[in-house]
Every structure is written in structure tokens, then in C-alpha cells.
Scaffold this active site. Structure first.
Site, PDB file in Angstrom:
ATOM      1  N   GLU A 167       4.264 -11.277   0.339  1.00  0.00           N
ATOM      2  CA  GLU A 167       4.738  -9.991   0.829  1.00  0.00           C
ATOM      3  C   GLU A 167       4.833 -10.045   2.351  1.00  0.00           C
ATOM      4  O   GLU A 167       4.053 -10.741   3.002  1.00  0.00           O
ATOM      5  CB  GLU A 167       3.802  -8.860   0.395  1.00  0.00           C
ATOM      6  CG  GLU A 167       3.836  -8.586  -1.092  1.00  0.00           C
ATOM      7  CD  GLU A 167       3.079  -7.326  -1.478  1.00  0.00           C
ATOM      8  OE1 GLU A 167       2.322  -6.812  -0.626  1.00  0.00           O
ATOM      9  OE2 GLU A 167       3.247  -6.861  -2.609  1.00  0.00           O
ATOM     10  N   ALA A 196       1.518   2.082   6.599  1.00  0.00           N
ATOM     11  CA  ALA A 196       2.257   3.125   5.885  1.00  0.00           C
ATOM     12  C   ALA A 196       1.331   4.305   5.636  1.00  0.00           C
ATOM     13  O   ALA A 196       0.209   4.119   5.149  1.00  0.00           O
ATOM     14  CB  ALA A 196       2.801   2.594   4.561  1.00  0.00           C
ATOM     15  N   VAL A 197       1.796   5.491   5.972  1.00  0.00           N
ATOM     16  CA  VAL A 197       0.961   6.672   5.758  1.00  0.00           C
ATOM     17  C   VAL A 197       0.698   6.834   4.259  1.00  0.00           C
ATOM     18  O   VAL A 197       1.584   6.613   3.422  1.00  0.00           O
ATOM     19  CB  VAL A 197       1.637   7.923   6.344  1.00  0.00           C
ATOM     20  CG1 VAL A 197       2.928   8.252   5.611  1.00  0.00           C
ATOM     21  CG2 VAL A 197       0.700   9.125   6.301  1.00  0.00           C
ATOM     22  N   MET A 198      -0.527   7.193   3.918  1.00  0.00           N
ATOM     23  CA  MET A 198      -0.886   7.364   2.515  1.00  0.00           C
ATOM     24  C   MET A 198      -0.332   8.671   1.958  1.00  0.00           C
ATOM     25  O   MET A 198      -0.245   9.674   2.664  1.00  0.00           O
ATOM     26  CB  MET A 198      -2.409   7.343   2.369  1.00  0.00           C
ATOM     27  CG  MET A 198      -3.038   5.999   2.701  1.00  0.00           C
ATOM     28  SD  MET A 198      -2.571   4.699   1.533  1.00  0.00           S
ATOM     29  CE  MET A 198      -3.449   5.253   0.069  1.00  0.00           C
ATOM     30  N   ASP A 225      11.513  -7.272  -7.011  1.00  0.00           N
ATOM     31  CA  ASP A 225      10.183  -6.980  -7.554  1.00  0.00           C
ATOM     32  C   ASP A 225      10.002  -5.495  -7.867  1.00  0.00           C
ATOM     33  O   ASP A 225       8.977  -4.901  -7.542  1.00  0.00           O
ATOM     34  CB  ASP A 225       9.126  -7.452  -6.554  1.00  0.00           C
ATOM     35  CG  ASP A 225       7.726  -7.413  -7.133  1.00  0.00           C
ATOM     36  OD1 ASP A 225       7.569  -7.695  -8.331  1.00  0.00           O
ATOM     37  OD2 ASP A 225       6.781  -7.097  -6.388  1.00  0.00           O
ATOM     38  N   GLU A 272       7.491   5.540  -9.323  1.00  0.00           N
ATOM     39  CA  GLU A 272       6.598   6.683  -9.511  1.00  0.00           C
ATOM     40  C   GLU A 272       7.301   7.986  -9.168  1.00  0.00           C
ATOM     41  O   GLU A 272       8.251   8.015  -8.382  1.00  0.00           O
ATOM     42  CB  GLU A 272       5.343   6.523  -8.646  1.00  0.00           C
ATOM     43  CG  GLU A 272       4.465   5.352  -9.031  1.00  0.00           C
ATOM     44  CD  GLU A 272       3.176   5.285  -8.219  1.00  0.00           C
ATOM     45  OE1 GLU A 272       2.790   6.323  -7.623  1.00  0.00           O
ATOM     46  OE2 GLU A 272       2.558   4.215  -8.161  1.00  0.00           O
TER      47      GLU A 272
END
Length: 578
Positions: free
Chosen positions: A297, A380-382, A449, A454
Site C-alpha cells: 500500500e 486520513a480523518v477518522m 483491490d 461501505e
């Protein structure tokens, strides 16, 4: 005597007549010259007015908006924006395109045929290529792009149920009849929320119902709606990315799950971000002999994916920024994860390294190393905690087999999409075209990938798809993977707004590689080195041309290709996609 006078007069008249005739000739020529000049002036004025007129409805119909192929990109690089605007405001197409793809109302959905003229009139106003490309030459292409009507479509006001989270008022809590509501009954609505945390280092924050008291990450959470993850014009977006790039890191633990190493970073104001470290050189291209599930990644892929998603107008990837962190002081010395702390070591050349615990590539043979302490990462902001905003994971119908020998069903059955269309949740609503949007994004950045996606459970099937986990994108620039476009090729369906943006980004004035380059420069890590190399940026243009060719082929063989959502960019979620 009288005869002599007459003779003299006649002789004088004979002398004067040639002068008068010459004057008449000169006067006539002058009048003719003046008339010709006036005609020429009127003609030039009419030509100039014609050049400034916007394209007609027919010139911007869905089937006649400029198409792009590889040859066109090679030739258009040497032509100016003004020449592209002339000649009916259309880019030159190949001879094959002219012969096989002419404007045809049959390429529209049957429901759209009655409103064909209205739709094309809206598209003319949305693109405005004839006007804007002229202005871009002296300014920012990115700013001009985001000022276009296509990126500022009017939308109905969001209702209360369209927001993912909300700050409950005392009146609402009182109506619930809960114990919490009764306790808050005695508290003023403007009272402050005070942190109960006793952990060292956290800010003693006091948040009220006033949004100005909320930290950027909380504003981001409260701004998530049924329609999109964030509003591109929200000023909090710039504050959030600045916050991710500069806030003091208070904690670092390894995030569970997943196949590769990633950390969960905590900040003093209770915000959190997902860290993916740099494991290889930015310019290192994936070995052609590696399978897609065997690749590392990339931290820069996560950053570039966020920018590309924003340029396509999707707004479905959480904000991501690059950052240099100190492996020693900002990870090793502050982590409370004992399993992670035991994996740190110093390399033979003095670099501080660690490898963590995960399913793949977490070993001393695949370490993450600073130079000697500095490490490039993406943050990355959660998203909101799952207890507050549960998410549902969906298996992608076009998921790959993740086998070195077996093929997935969609790889063997050309009519596979017919089966998908009869399977919930793809029977109704926009789920199918949402999935095709995601396939277009993945093809542009060569991400193979995408096995799951979601959605937020609160919104059911009437919402967008989250484009998460893009670390395996931008691995190869020298080779394209056409199978990623299988949903588009097999279903031959695409959103009109998505198609219009793709065609817009194929124009010289808004070329995708140019606006992408300009967008990536805004990231903090761009000062270290370009986040994407020029071959990767060129690959974006090449893949965009391929995508438009697939759409063109679909339009040539099918009647209902375009899914209409241009008007307000608000689709009826219960409308049948086909």
C-alpha cells in the site's frame, strides 16, 4: 459680334466639360470605396459576434460533447485553448468517431426523450466551455473548474433526517423521556460540554451548541449528510486538513484488521486519524509479475485518491493529507501498544524502523523506516465511531477472486450485469450507478483491490458509497487494467453528471492531469517531492480517454446509457436505474 461671343462661349464650355466629368468619376469612386468599407466593417462585426456566441443545444447534446482518445491528447497538447473553442466549440474527434458516432436522441434514456431540448439546454449552461476556457489561460484551472455550474448545481435543502449526526437540544432530550433528558432539563441550552478525561495531554475543551466551539474533526462529522461526505465549499475543510498536518500527536497505536500496517493517531482535542506509512519510493512502479493482492500500500496513493475523488465531484473519500512524522518522538516514545513497541529497531545505517503486527508484510524483512527519524505518512480523518454511526459493509458484485488460478463469475460471463440488476439492492435506486462511479474512479487510479464498499446504516440504500482504502492505487503508470471498468462495460450505464464531468476534464482547458497536478501541490508533502510523478499524471489522461471510448461504444450499441441526474444533481433514490 454675336457670332464671335457664341463661338468663344462654346469653346470655353468645351474646355470645362472634361473637368466636370473627371470630378464626377472621382466622386463616384469615393462613394463606392466608402460603401465597400462599410460593408466590410459590418461583415467583421458579424463574424466577431458569431465567435462569441455559446454553442447551440445541438452542439452540446450528450452524443456530441467532445470525446477524447489517445491520438487527440497527443495532438491537443500542441493546440491553444482558443483554437479548441472555435469551430462550433468542439474538440477535433477522430475520423472513426465522426463516422460511427453522430448525435442521436436514441442514446438517451426513454424517459428523457420528451425533455431532450431542456436537458441539452441545461448541459449548455453547465459546461460553458466556449466562455470559460478563454479565461483559464491566464488563471488557475482548478479554481475555474470549481466555479463552473456543473460543480455548483442547485440542490434542495437537506431535511433533518438527511444528516448523519446532530447536536440534540434540551427540548429533544426532554421529549425522549430518558434519564439523560431529565438530567439535562435543568441545564441551560447554552451550557458547556466539559471533558471528563483525566488522561495527561488532552485539552480541557469546553464545547457549546455554537459550532464555533467545535474542533474541525467534529464539524466534519456533523457535516456528513445522506448526499455526500463533505461539502467542497465548506470552509472547515481547509481547517481540517491544516489540523491534520500540524496538530501535536498525543498517541499512536496499531489499528486492528486489514492486511498491512496502519496506525491510529490521537490528537489533544480528541480527534483521530488513520496513518499509513511510506514503505517504498514514490516513483517505484509495481512489478508486473506481482498480483494485485501482493502489492504494498502507498501513502501517496491515499492522498492522491482524495484529490481525484474531489475533482470528479464525488466527495466520498474522507479528507487525507501528507505529513512528516518523527518515528521516535511521535510514535515509539508515546505508544501504549506493547505489541507495536516491541517491533522497533535501529537499522545498520542508523535509521529507526518498526514493522508492527499484521497479516502481510509485518516482519523485519518489510520494515517501515525513518531517515533516520523522519517518515512520510498519510493521515486520513477518522469517520464517526461505529457506536454513533454504524456502517454496513457490502461485498462488491465485481469482486475479484483473489486467487492466482481462478476467475470470478463476472470475468467469465459477459451478461453478468443482468444478474446483478435482479439482485437487491441494485434493483431500485442509484446503487448501480453509484457502483459504476466507483469503478470509474478505480480505473483512473488503477486500483484493483475494491472487494467491499461501505454505507452508513442510517440512510439505508438511499445514500452514497464510501470510497475507502485506496492504498493500492497508482501502482503502475505504464499499464492500464481495463477489467476494472467491467461494471461500466457490462451494464452500459453512467450518471449524466459523471459523464459531463469526465468530458469536461478531457478538454484542454481543464485537462485532468493539469488540475490534478495543481490540486496535489496544496498538500504539505508536495514541498518534499511531487506526490504523483508525471507518468502517473499522463496515465490519468490516457485512462480518461479510454473511459469515454467505453461510454461511446455503449451509446453506439444501447439506447439507455445515460442515467439522468443533471437537474440539481439530485436523483430520485427510488427511481429504477434501467
Amino acid at each position: 459680334m454675336s457670332l464671335s461671343v457664341v463661338a468663344s462661349l462654346s469653346s470655353s464650355m468645351i474646355k470645362l466639360n472634361p473637368c466636370r466629368s473627371t470630378r464626377s468619376i472621382y466622386l463616384g469612386l469615393a462613394c463606392l470605396s466608402l460603401a465597400l468599407h462599410l460593408l466590410l466593417a459590418f461583415f467583421c462585426l458579424s463574424v466577431l459576434q458569431t465567435a462569441c456566441v455559446l454553442p447551440t443545444s445541438s452542439s452540446l447534446s450528450p452524443s456530441s460533447i467532445p470525446r477524447t482518445d489517445t491520438q487527440h491528447h497527443q495532438s491537443s497538447a500542441h493546440s491553444s485553448s482558443s483554437s479548441a473553442v472555435s469551430s462550433s466549440h468542439k474538440l477535433p474527434t477522430s475520423r472513426q468517431d465522426e463516422e460511427h458516432h453522430k448525435p442521436n436522441a436514441k442514446t438517451l434514456h426513454p424517459k428523457e426523450k420528451d425533455s431532450f431540448s431542456d436537458a441539452t439546454e441545461r448541459e449548455k449552461k453547465l459546461i460553458e466551455a466556449g466562455k470559460v476556457i478563454q479565461k483559464v489561460k491566464s488563471g488557475s484551472k482548478l479554481e475555474a473548474l470549481f466555479k463552473l455550474p456543473l460543480y455548483n448545481l442547485p440542490r434542495p435543502e437537506l431535511q433533518e433526517d438527511d444528516w448523519l449526526l446532530r447536536v440534540e437540544t434540551n427540548e429533544h432530550a426532554r421529549d425522549t423521556g430518558s434519564e439523560e433528558g431529565q438530567r439535562e432539563d435543568a441545564i441551560n441550552s447554552d451550557s458547556e460540554w466539559q471533558s471528563a478525561s483525566q488522561e495527561e495531554g488532552y485539552d480541557k475543551v469546553t464545547w457549546t451548541s455554537d459550532v464555533e466551539t467545535h474542533p474541525p474533526w467534529l464539524r466534519f462529522h456533523l457535516g456528513i449528510s445522506r448526499r455526500e461526505l463533505y461539502n467542497r465549499k465548506d470552509p472547515n475543510l481547509a481547517q481540517l486538513t491544516q489540523y491534520l498536518a500540524t496538530q501535536r500527536i498525543l498517541g499512536a497505536v496499531q489499528k486492528t484488521g486489514g492486511t498491512q500496517l496502519k496506525l491510529l493517531m490521537s490528537f489533544p482535542n480528541y480527534g483521530q486519524a488513520l496513518l499509513k506509512p511510506m514503505k517504498q519510493s514514490r516513483d517505484a512502479e509495481t512489478d508486473v509479475n506481482l498480483f494485485y493482492f501482493s502489492d504494498f500500500e502507498r501513502h501517496n496513493a491515499e492522498i492522491a485518491a482524495f484529490h481525484l475523488d474531489r475533482l470528479l465531484g464525488f466527495n466520498r473519500i474522507p479528507p487525507v493529507v501528507g505529513r512528516l512524522v518523527n518515528v521516535t518522538t511521535e510514535i515509539r516514545e508515546i505508544t501504549t501498544d506493547h505489541r507495536l513497541s516491541r517491533t522497533f529497531f535501529t537499522s545498520p545505517v542508523g535509521n529507526v524502523c518498526f514493522y508492527g503486527r499484521c497479516e502481510y508484510y509485518c516482519s523485519s524483512e518489510h520494515p517501515v523506516c525513518g531517515q533516520p527519524h523522519a517518515l512520510e505518512v498519510s493521515l486520513a480523518v477518522m469517520l464517526p465511531d461505529l457506536t454513533l454511526a454504524p456502517r454496513r459493509s457490502w461485498r462488491s458484485p465485481w469482486r475479484r477472486s483473489y486467487s492466482r488460478t481462478k476467475l470470478a463469475q463476472w470475468e467469465k460471463d459477459p451478461a453478468y450485469c443482468d444478474t446483478v440488476k435482479q439482485t437487491p439492492p441494485y434493483i431500485h435506486g442509484t446503487r448501480l450507478v453509484d457502483l459504476i462511479d466507483m469503478a470509474v474512479l478505480d480505473f483512473l487510479m488503477s486500483n484493483m483491490d475494491r472487494h467491499h464498499y461501505e454505507t452508513f446504516e442510517k440512510f439505508g440504500n438511499k445514500t452514497f458509497l464510501l470510497h475507502l482504502d485506496n492504498g493500492r492505487a497508482f501502482g503502475r503508470h505504464s499499464r492500464d487494467e481495463p477489467s476494472i471498468l467491467a461494471p461500466l462495460q457490462q451494464c452500459c450505464r453512467i450518471r449524466r453528471s459523471t459523464l459531463l464531468r469526465l468530458r469536461l476534464l478531457s478538454l484542454p482547458g481543464f485537462r485532468l492531469s493539469d488540475v490534478m497536478r495543481e490540486s496535489l501541490v496544496q498538500d504539505p508533502l508536495a514541498g518534499v517531492a511531487p506526490l504523483l510523478s508525471e507518468p502517473h499524471l499522463s496515465a490519468l489522461d490516457r485512462r480518461l480517454a479510454t473511459t469515454l471510448q467505453v461510454v461511446q461504444s455503449c451509446q453506439h450499441h444501447h439506447k439507455d446509457v445515460i442515467y439522468n441526474d443533471v437537474e440539481g444533481d439530485n436523483v430520485d433514490y427510488d427511481q429504477q436505474p434501467d
